[in-house]
Design an enzyme around this catalytic site. Structure first.
Site, PDB file in Angstrom:
ATOM      1  CB  CYS A 146      -5.926   6.003  -5.762  1.00  0.00           C
ATOM      2  SG  CYS A 146      -7.054   5.375  -4.494  1.00  0.00           S
ATOM      3  CB  CYS A 193      -6.853   5.007  -0.266  1.00  0.00           C
ATOM      4  SG  CYS A 193      -7.475   3.715  -1.363  1.00  0.00           S
ATOM      5  CB  SER A 194      -2.337   5.155  -1.704  1.00  0.00           C
ATOM      6  OG  SER A 194      -2.555   4.027  -0.883  1.00  0.00           O
ATOM      7  CB  CYS A 195      -5.774   2.011  -5.586  1.00  0.00           C
ATOM      8  SG  CYS A 195      -6.920   1.653  -4.240  1.00  0.00           S
TER       9      CYS A 195
END
Lengths: 107, 204, 122
Positions: B104, B107-109
């Site tokens: 991702c 962000c940090s999906c």
């Protein structure tokens, strides 16, 4: 927005730092930041896209110098201040109180 | 949002979180017991063992494998894993010719119901910056050396789809039970940032 | 606006909050279509990463209708649109030195894309 979060394709960050023994949370404050973010998010006063946007607006230099849950904390503080739930001044006052707790006050 | 100025050191998160938590509890905006449960769920209950069970079942049950590749959300829910940050799942399969890698960049999906919370490296700048630009170098750093001609497919989780890699089953595991197979499956192999020990496609 | 109580945590997490919607704009693209990502630089929120702006790719699959972050982040409504997995070659994104067999799939909303009529599939 063309924020610091949009990292795909940037060079110069160096090797990927992996720790096979890593715990889910590194420090106690990360646990609390995570849970506060989820609990406040569940109230429905903002949506996930608003949360992401709040984190993205962190100044680029701060974004790179801070850790992941600091991004979350920044976003949460921002959203709460925007909605008048908790102001930056309130947090600041409470920090001072926590540094030198007043006597005989229930906490 | 505290009184931080540019170029000043960032305020101490330990104190900030303590201040915030005490204010939110005092104002009645959060339930302290709910906070503890949220932490316990992701620290102790949900993690990559869930995903490993999905993978092992797909390896041993061809009809499950095809359901998983066709409608991952429903197939994963069959195993009891569903919900937050896994509402809409996609499973991509590694083969002799294709190696999948999930990132991702924005962000940090990450698919929480099957993998838990992401590791620090997944959320940090080097991986997010490099996985889309030089995936083979990233994979080599993870110890995955692909043979020439293998297609690398990077999946950037920019929307609300969450990706799980179905890694290749190692040879010589025909006699293992589903549970024994699940024990072989590593977290990184389900991100694509690793392979299950003993499996091919990565042999140099 | 209700407080999340401890006895609700399990159900709330298990239910999640899908961004998938059943109604919205009809899809403008289909699997196999060649598309170009618009060169947009909104000051607001977007999930269109910089590294794909202006680049050409092929629609690999249609994921269905999802809430549009660009409006939802600003309280301007969900405006559901189709999200596609768009497949880019490494060469298209990073230039001729990228390995031939690298592909990057990016999930992009319908309004991020325009048709690329003269293109052929990879």
């Amino acid at each position: 927005m063309n924020g610091m979060h949009d990292l795909g394709g940037m060079d110069g960050f160096g090797p990927i730092d992996r720790n096979p023994e890593e715990a889910v949370f590194q420090q106690e404050w990360e646990r609390r930041a995570f849970a506060l973010t989820l609990a406040m998010g569940a109230r429905g006063e903002w949506n996930l896209d608003m949360s992401r946007y709040a984190r993205e607006r962190m100044p680029p230099s701060d974004y790179l110098l801070s850790s992941y849950y600091e991004h979350w904390l920044h976003g949460l503080e921002h959203l709460m201040a925007e909605r008048g739930l908790v102001s930056a001044a309130e947090i600041s006052v409470r920090e001072d109180e926590l540094r030198s707790p007043p006597h005989h006050e229930a906490s | 949002m505290s009184k931080h100025q540019h170029n000043a050191p960032l305020p101490d998160p330990v104190l900030r979180v303590k201040a915030l938590e005490s204010l939110l509890i005092e104002k009645g905006l959060v339930d302290p017991a709910a906070l503890d449960l949220l932490i316990d769920t992701y620290e102790n209950q949900v993690g990559p063992r869930n995903g490993a069970r999905v993978v092992a079942r797909a390896w041993t049950d061809p009809s499950y494998r095809s359901r998983l590749l066709r409608d991952a959300t429903a197939a994963i829910a069959e195993m009891g894993f569903e919900g937050r940050q896994g509402e809409d799942m996609v499973v991509v399969e590694n083969t002799e010719r294709v190696h999948n890698l999930v990132v991702c960049t924005l962000c940090s999906c990450y698919p929480w119901p099957v993998l838990g919370l992401p590791p620090v490296w997944y959320k940090a700048a080097p991986y997010r910056a490099r996985a889309v630009r030089e995936p083979r170098k990233v994979l080599a750093e993870f110890g995955v050396d692909l043979v020439d001609g293998v297609e690398v497919r990077v999946w950037d989780s920019t929307a609300e789809l969450r990706y799980l890699v179905l890694p290749r089953r190692p040879d010589g595991t025909e006699r293992l039970s589903e549970q024994e197979l699940a024990e072989l499956v590593t977290r990184d192999s389900m991100i694509g940032a690793g392979v299950v020990p003993g499996s091919k496609s990565t042999d140099t | 606006m209700k407080r999340l109580e401890a006895d609700q945590v399990d159900a709330v997490l298990r239910r999640g909050a899908t961004a998938r919607r059943s109604d919205g704009q009809p899809p403008r693209f289909a699997r196999g279509d060649r598309v170009r990502v618009l060169n947009l630089h909104p000051y607001g929120h977007t999930r269109m990463p910089r590294y794909v702006r202006g680049r050409c790719g092929v629609v690999d699959r249609d994921h269905g209708l999802f809430v549009l972050p660009d409006s939802n982040a600003h309280g301007l409504g969900e405006c559901p649109q189709h999200v596609y997995s768009v497949r880019f070659t490494g060469v298209e994104l990073w230039g001729p030195e990228a390995p031939d067999a690298d592909r990057v799939h990016v999930d992009l909303w319908d309004c991020y894309l325009t048709a690329e009529p003269d293109g052929t599939e990879e």
